[in-house]
Scaffold this motif. Sequence first.
Motif: not given
Length: 394
Positions: A114-117, A59-60, A66-68
């Motif tokens: 965990e999510n890079l963004r 996502g962005r 936490p949702k992403l």
Amino acid sequence: IRYIDELQLTGKRTFIRVDFNVPLDGRKVTDDTRIREALPTIRRALELGGKVILASHLGRPKGPDPKLSLEPVAARLAELLGGKHEVILTDDCVGDGVKKQVKELKEGQVVVLENLRFHKEEEANDETFARELAALADVYVNDAFGTAHRAHASTAGMVPFVKEKAAGLLMKKEIEYLGRVLKNPEKPFVAILGGSKVSDKIKVIESLLPKVDALLVGGAMAYTFLKAQGVEVGKSRVEEDKLSLATRLLEAAHRLKTPIVLPVDHIVGTEPTEKSSKQETPDNAVPKDMMGLDIGPKTRSLFTQHIRDARTVVWNGPMGLFEVAKFADGTRSVGTAMANNKQAITVIGGGDSAAAVEQMGLADQLSHVSTGGGASLEFLEGRELPGIKALETR
Ligand code: 3PG
């Protein structure tokens, strides 16, 4: 470019940039195609004895969200690996905790960062952040074709700071098939473009026109072309500010003697929803109080003929509002015609048309369904993608 098979990975920390940017419904992955397509590379890295570290965005997010979290993705990956490999999700993608987890990684385990963004430095392609990611890796592998059009820390910035680099097997397949379309397509070569906006596809049209034997246009973008030709399009979606551009493209096609084949009939309705009425038009005009929502039966057979005779077919963008079942026939007929042409190289350039063939159960019968959306479009535009360029060895 070197590929993962050419590397010696035994005991090496193998950082694989994957594109696990998949659709989620709450905590459930609703389409795991991108995860499945990354499996060959992950398995190969494990077979070659590498310590596998997977990194992706999802996502962005504007900071940690936490949702992403990649948690549902990591869970799905563990299932797809058949429970043979423990999949460990870290709570961040950089920092001492992560370094320690990577160091203590045991054979057969897989780490998902965990999510890079969650760090804005990823998209900013910040050098300090890129060096932190690079510090986790002995070898860098990029298998994230879907993100190859982004010059971010994990796709471009970190690469020079890792000793060895290579492309993964999905990246290889994408470059091979999409590259074949651009470089030496076997003729006749037919391209089919659809979707809502001409503006999204201008550069693809310009790049493909000189190469194809015919360019078939469907979807809402066809109405901008038809209106530019003076055809009545009723309430159909039109990009008014792109009419002169459409005219220029039609003229360019005429000069090249390459036909741009527009719909000759339509399925029209009152509104772009399930509730709409549905009727066929006798010709290419749309009644004043109606909107075009799919290509009509004559257009379906016209397009099918072109596809049947081709040796190379590339398709990007649905032919109508395929999310609504009664307006999905045009999109299905293009997918089916491609699946039925066994003598051709058939390539889906990602995005909605990839989702459509997946949904219609046709994906397995095509030569290649790209996992990229924006990335495959930019590739087909003939642009150099930063994520691929970074892998090139001087
Ligand atoms: C995609 O889904 O097209 C890629 O994962 C890139 O995502 P982005 O458009 O948010 O950069």
